[in-house]
Design an enzyme around this catalytic site. Structure first.
Site, PDB file in Angstrom:
ATOM      1  N   ARG A  15       0.709  -1.120  -0.002  1.00  0.00           N
ATOM      2  CA  ARG A  15       0.162  -0.128   0.062  1.00  0.00           C
ATOM      3  C   ARG A  15       0.899   1.353  -0.063  1.00  0.00           C
ATOM      4  O   ARG A  15       2.030   1.089   0.294  1.00  0.00           O
ATOM      5  CB  ARG A  15      -0.866   0.199   1.329  1.00  0.00           C
ATOM      6  CG  ARG A  15      -1.948  -0.920   1.256  1.00  0.00           C
ATOM      7  CD  ARG A  15      -2.749  -1.195   2.513  1.00  0.00           C
ATOM      8  NE  ARG A  15      -1.807  -1.796   3.459  1.00  0.00           N
ATOM      9  CZ  ARG A  15      -2.089  -1.878   4.882  1.00  0.00           C
ATOM     10  NH1 ARG A  15      -3.304  -1.474   5.138  1.00  0.00           N
ATOM     11  NH2 ARG A  15      -1.219  -2.433   5.511  1.00  0.00           N
ATOM     12  N   LYS A  75       1.858   2.008   7.447  1.00  0.00           N
ATOM     13  CA  LYS A  75       2.069   1.073   8.722  1.00  0.00           C
ATOM     14  C   LYS A  75       2.943   1.950   9.528  1.00  0.00           C
ATOM     15  O   LYS A  75       3.552   2.957   9.115  1.00  0.00           O
ATOM     16  CB  LYS A  75       2.960   0.071   8.186  1.00  0.00           C
ATOM     17  CG  LYS A  75       2.097  -1.150   7.416  1.00  0.00           C
ATOM     18  CD  LYS A  75       0.945  -1.422   8.233  1.00  0.00           C
ATOM     19  CE  LYS A  75       1.065  -2.222   9.507  1.00  0.00           C
ATOM     20  NZ  LYS A  75      -0.140  -2.629  10.265  1.00  0.00           N
ATOM     21  N   TYR A  94      -1.083   4.249  10.430  1.00  0.00           N
ATOM     22  CA  TYR A  94      -1.538   3.358  11.589  1.00  0.00           C
ATOM     23  C   TYR A  94      -0.169   3.297  12.497  1.00  0.00           C
ATOM     24  O   TYR A  94       1.130   2.989  12.136  1.00  0.00           O
ATOM     25  CB  TYR A  94      -1.726   2.085  11.105  1.00  0.00           C
ATOM     26  CG  TYR A  94      -2.905   2.058  10.324  1.00  0.00           C
ATOM     27  CD1 TYR A  94      -4.097   2.014  10.886  1.00  0.00           C
ATOM     28  CD2 TYR A  94      -2.737   1.735   8.880  1.00  0.00           C
ATOM     29  CE1 TYR A  94      -5.430   1.955  10.171  1.00  0.00           C
ATOM     30  CE2 TYR A  94      -3.871   1.671   8.090  1.00  0.00           C
ATOM     31  CZ  TYR A  94      -5.240   1.779   8.852  1.00  0.00           C
ATOM     32  OH  TYR A  94      -6.465   1.912   8.322  1.00  0.00           O
ATOM     33  N   HIS A  96      -0.709   1.451  16.075  1.00  0.00           N
ATOM     34  CA  HIS A  96      -0.632   0.444  17.089  1.00  0.00           C
ATOM     35  C   HIS A  96       0.187   0.338  18.136  1.00  0.00           C
ATOM     36  O   HIS A  96       0.897  -0.657  18.324  1.00  0.00           O
ATOM     37  CB  HIS A  96      -0.803  -0.882  16.168  1.00  0.00           C
ATOM     38  CG  HIS A  96      -1.628  -1.019  15.049  1.00  0.00           C
ATOM     39  ND1 HIS A  96      -3.173  -1.084  15.233  1.00  0.00           N
ATOM     40  CD2 HIS A  96      -1.546  -0.841  13.482  1.00  0.00           C
ATOM     41  CE1 HIS A  96      -3.601  -0.967  14.193  1.00  0.00           C
ATOM     42  NE2 HIS A  96      -2.686  -0.914  13.064  1.00  0.00           N
ATOM     43  N   GLU A 118      -5.928   4.527  13.505  1.00  0.00           N
ATOM     44  CA  GLU A 118      -6.811   3.542  14.341  1.00  0.00           C
ATOM     45  C   GLU A 118      -7.686   4.258  15.380  1.00  0.00           C
ATOM     46  O   GLU A 118      -8.492   3.403  15.733  1.00  0.00           O
ATOM     47  CB  GLU A 118      -6.038   2.452  14.488  1.00  0.00           C
ATOM     48  CG  GLU A 118      -5.193   2.644  15.860  1.00  0.00           C
ATOM     49  CD  GLU A 118      -3.756   2.723  15.439  1.00  0.00           C
ATOM     50  OE1 GLU A 118      -3.650   3.177  14.112  1.00  0.00           O
ATOM     51  OE2 GLU A 118      -2.755   2.778  16.185  1.00  0.00           O
ATOM     52  N   ASP A 198     -19.934 -12.424  20.012  1.00  0.00           N
ATOM     53  CA  ASP A 198     -19.478 -11.103  20.222  1.00  0.00           C
ATOM     54  C   ASP A 198     -20.131 -10.761  21.745  1.00  0.00           C
ATOM     55  O   ASP A 198     -20.876 -11.579  22.176  1.00  0.00           O
ATOM     56  CB  ASP A 198     -20.063 -10.006  19.364  1.00  0.00           C
ATOM     57  CG  ASP A 198     -19.105  -8.776  19.397  1.00  0.00           C
ATOM     58  OD1 ASP A 198     -19.348  -8.061  20.269  1.00  0.00           O
ATOM     59  OD2 ASP A 198     -18.499  -8.354  18.341  1.00  0.00           O
ATOM     60  N   VAL A 239     -11.621  -9.485  17.295  1.00  0.00           N
ATOM     61  CA  VAL A 239     -12.131  -8.682  18.358  1.00  0.00           C
ATOM     62  C   VAL A 239     -11.049  -7.400  18.615  1.00  0.00           C
ATOM     63  O   VAL A 239      -9.814  -7.335  18.118  1.00  0.00           O
ATOM     64  CB  VAL A 239     -12.016  -9.415  19.753  1.00  0.00           C
ATOM     65  CG1 VAL A 239     -12.632 -10.618  19.824  1.00  0.00           C
ATOM     66  CG2 VAL A 239     -10.711  -9.372  20.458  1.00  0.00           C
ATOM     67  N   ASP A 270      -2.395  -7.029  14.985  1.00  0.00           N
ATOM     68  CA  ASP A 270      -1.991  -6.004  15.178  1.00  0.00           C
ATOM     69  C   ASP A 270      -1.957  -5.365  16.399  1.00  0.00           C
ATOM     70  O   ASP A 270      -1.312  -4.406  16.819  1.00  0.00           O
ATOM     71  CB  ASP A 270      -2.370  -4.999  13.934  1.00  0.00           C
ATOM     72  CG  ASP A 270      -3.871  -4.711  13.892  1.00  0.00           C
ATOM     73  OD1 ASP A 270      -4.551  -5.654  14.714  1.00  0.00           O
ATOM     74  OD2 ASP A 270      -4.334  -3.933  13.280  1.00  0.00           O
TER      75      ASP A 270
HETATM   76  N1  LIG Z   1      -4.247  -8.040  10.602  1.00  0.00           N
HETATM   77  C1  LIG Z   1      -4.481  -7.117   9.670  1.00  0.00           C
HETATM   78  O1  LIG Z   1      -4.083  -6.758   8.581  1.00  0.00           O
HETATM   79  C2  LIG Z   1      -5.561  -6.210  10.256  1.00  0.00           C
HETATM   80  C3  LIG Z   1      -6.130  -5.153   9.034  1.00  0.00           C
HETATM   81  C4  LIG Z   1      -7.463  -4.628   9.555  1.00  0.00           C
HETATM   82  C5  LIG Z   1      -7.602  -4.411  10.966  1.00  0.00           C
HETATM   83  N2  LIG Z   1      -6.872  -5.207  11.871  1.00  0.00           N
HETATM   84  C6  LIG Z   1      -7.435  -5.427  13.170  1.00  0.00           C
HETATM   85  O2  LIG Z   1      -8.379  -6.228  13.367  1.00  0.00           O
HETATM   86  C7  LIG Z   1      -9.079  -5.973  14.770  1.00  0.00           C
HETATM   87  C8  LIG Z   1     -10.545  -5.807  14.553  1.00  0.00           C
HETATM   88  O3  LIG Z   1     -10.709  -4.513  14.029  1.00  0.00           O
HETATM   89  P1  LIG Z   1     -12.320  -4.149  13.655  1.00  0.00           P
HETATM   90  O4  LIG Z   1     -12.327  -3.014  12.816  1.00  0.00           O
HETATM   91  O5  LIG Z   1     -13.416  -5.470  13.094  1.00  0.00           O
HETATM   92  O6  LIG Z   1     -12.973  -3.678  15.161  1.00  0.00           O
HETATM   93  P2  LIG Z   1     -14.418  -3.428  15.506  1.00  0.00           P
HETATM   94  O7  LIG Z   1     -14.487  -2.504  16.805  1.00  0.00           O
HETATM   95  O8  LIG Z   1     -15.298  -3.187  14.467  1.00  0.00           O
HETATM   96  O9  LIG Z   1     -14.967  -4.734  16.229  1.00  0.00           O
HETATM   97  C9  LIG Z   1     -14.408  -5.364  17.034  1.00  0.00           C
HETATM   98  C10 LIG Z   1     -15.673  -6.359  17.823  1.00  0.00           C
HETATM   99  O10 LIG Z   1     -14.774  -7.158  18.953  1.00  0.00           O
HETATM  100  C11 LIG Z   1     -15.759  -7.259  19.820  1.00  0.00           C
HETATM  101  N3  LIG Z   1     -15.234  -7.770  21.017  1.00  0.00           N
HETATM  102  C12 LIG Z   1     -14.475  -7.020  22.203  1.00  0.00           C
HETATM  103  N4  LIG Z   1     -14.368  -7.887  22.929  1.00  0.00           N
HETATM  104  C13 LIG Z   1     -14.708  -8.987  22.637  1.00  0.00           C
HETATM  105  C14 LIG Z   1     -14.686 -10.450  23.136  1.00  0.00           C
HETATM  106  N5  LIG Z   1     -14.275 -10.677  24.528  1.00  0.00           N
HETATM  107  N6  LIG Z   1     -15.388 -11.373  22.466  1.00  0.00           N
HETATM  108  C15 LIG Z   1     -15.995 -11.333  21.337  1.00  0.00           C
HETATM  109  N7  LIG Z   1     -15.964 -10.172  20.764  1.00  0.00           N
HETATM  110  C16 LIG Z   1     -15.461  -9.046  21.446  1.00  0.00           C
HETATM  111  C17 LIG Z   1     -16.344  -5.898  19.927  1.00  0.00           C
HETATM  112  O11 LIG Z   1     -17.764  -5.951  20.582  1.00  0.00           O
HETATM  113  C18 LIG Z   1     -16.686  -5.527  18.713  1.00  0.00           C
HETATM  114  O12 LIG Z   1     -17.885  -5.788  18.173  1.00  0.00           O
HETATM  115  C19 LIG Z   1      -8.433  -4.761  15.147  1.00  0.00           C
HETATM  116  O13 LIG Z   1      -7.229  -5.060  15.973  1.00  0.00           O
HETATM  117  C20 LIG Z   1      -7.947  -4.055  13.840  1.00  0.00           C
HETATM  118  O14 LIG Z   1      -6.637  -3.288  14.147  1.00  0.00           O
HETATM  119  C21 LIG Z   1      -6.198  -6.229  11.578  1.00  0.00           C
END
Ligand SMILES: NC(=O)c1ccc[n+]([C@@H]2O[C@H](COP(=O)([O-])OP(=O)(O)OC[C@H]3O[C@@H](n4cnc5c(N)ncnc54)[C@H](O)[C@@H]3O)[C@@H](O)[C@H]2O)c1
Length: 363
Positions: A15, A75, A94, A96, A118, A198, A239, A270
């Site tokens: 990206r 990043k 980002y 983190h 974020e 959730d 989550v 992340d």
């Molecule tokens: N690996 C990657 O390349 C990448 C890319 C984009 C986002 N992410 C990451 O993905 C993660 C999720 O992001 P998102 O935008 O979906 O977040 P979001 O806030 O939209 O959703 C997170 C969900 O987790 C739920 N939650 C919290 N504690 C919980 C538990 N104990 N059990 C079940 N659910 C629970 C919340 O209620 C919420 O609905 C973040 O850490 C984000 O940074 C990673």
């Protein structure tokens, strides 16, 4: 204002933080843009397009960092970039930091104004700059999971959609937010059996209404998790507790009870990951096996689809970048509460409560 756009150096990153279209907008608003040579190439944007949009293209990343008031990245800066960060520079990317204590120390020492994509908040309290990448990671998690479920890739050989007369694969998604909901959508579209858990009943209600019984929604509690994880062919961790280190929701014991060759994709890596047996992997070495289960935990999954991700990301960042150019960095932050929520480091201090708590600082 001078905006610097370095080429991303994280393994497999494709990206770029600025498209030629965003560049044109910034220049029209009065900014100067310095781009590192070939910064956009992996997203399908060539230097000539940036030059035509008014950018100055330079050969070395050091020239970008040296000349810019505001560094626009995708990043978080990596150790090789730490020495390039100027004292007092502003950084919009980002970050983190909850999962990056070393970077936090560097940003504090250099008194960097670190604005984290974020934690920028929309007027609805949601995270508009996290959303498009989460949607992409959620959608990708199912295609990545189905790839590693294939026999030739070490998986159990389960086809998620099955065929008539066979049991479809079981996809268990923990977290029903942006990434989780998009994982559910892809998995349901493939014909898998889908369970999503959730803590937020509103999220579960929305999915229940949308899928009318085709997806099972469950409260995320140890009993439900234990049962569903043990039966998952593909487990997706999605989550988030904003800016905090991800909680361990799935224990090692639960993972050990999964069938051999099942797959885990922990999108939340992340922020440290929400599965006890997870550790970060990279696009070069994306998986490892533990307890007979394939673990995938690449922190920059959207880089797999650099073009779509770049366009999705920059469409979301554009209003904020435009505000920073139009009003100046301080002016934009003081006039826009949602952008101010993005400030994670300022004047040598952690400025975001959850990050400070995760890192053991007092904010
Ligand atoms: N690996 C990657 O390349 C990448 C890319 C984009 C986002 N992410 C990451 O993905 C993660 C999720 O992001 P998102 O935008 O979906 O977040 P979001 O806030 O939209 O959703 C997170 C969900 O987790 C739920 N939650 C919290 N504690 C919980 C538990 N104990 N059990 C079940 N659910 C629970 C919340 O209620 C919420 O609905 C973040 O850490 C984000 O940074 C990673």
């Amino acid at each position: 204002m001078i905006i610097g756009v370095p080429k991303e150096i994280k393994i497999g990153e494709t990206r770029v933080s600025m498209t030629p279209s965003l560049c044109r907008r910034c220049v029209a608003l009065g900014a100067r843009v310095i781009m590192e040579k070939s910064a956009g190439i992996t997203a399908g944007f060539v230097d000539a397009e940036y030059r035509a949009a008014g950018a100055k293209v330079v050969a070395e990343s050091a020239q970008v960092w040296r000349g810019a008031d505001l560094i626009l990245k995708v990043k978080e800066p990596l150790p090789a970039e730490y020495r390039l960060i100027r004292d007092g520079q502003a950084l919009f990317t980002y970050l983190h930091l909850a999962a990056g204590p070393d970077l936090a120390r560097v940003l504090l020492k250099k008194r960097v104004l670190g604005i984290a994509y974020e934690t920028v908040e929309g007027t609805d309290g949601a995270f508009p700059l996290l959303k498009p990448m989460s949607q992409i990671a959620g959608r990708l998690s199912i295609q990545i999971g189905s790839y590693f479920l294939q026999s030739q890739h070490g998986g159990s050989g389960v086809l998620l959609g099955g065929i008539p007369g066979t049991m479809p694969g079981h996809v268990v998604v923990v977290g029903a937010g942006n990434s989780g909901a998009h994982a559910v959508q892809m998995a349901a579209g493939m014909g898998a059996r889908v369970t999503v858990l959730d803590l937020d009943t509103r999220k579960l209600e929305a999915l229940d209404t949308e899928y009318r019984g085709r997806v099972v929604t469950l409260m995320s509690n140890p009993a439900n998790l234990e049962r569903e994880v043990a039966d998952a062919d593909l487990l997706v961790g999605a989550v988030l507790i904003p800016a905090a280190k991800a909680p361990t929701v799935v224990t090692r014991q639960m993972v050990a009870r999964m069938r051999r060759g099942s797959v885990i994709v922990d999108i939340a890596i992340d922020q440290g990951g929400c599965i006890e047996s997870i550790r970060p992997t990279s696009h070069e070495n994306p998986v490892y096996e533990e307890h007979g289960v394939i673990h995938y935990a690449v922190p920059n999954m959207p880089a797999l689809v650099g073009r779509t991700s770049t366009i999705g990301l920059t469409q979301a960042t554009e209003p904020y970048v435009a505000m920073l150019v139009r009003h100046g960095i301080e002016g934009a932050i003081s006039s826009t509460p949602g952008l101010a929520r993005g400030v994670n480091t300022e004047n040598g201090k952690i400025a975001y409560g959850a990050v400070a708590k995760a890192l053991g600082y007092t904010s």
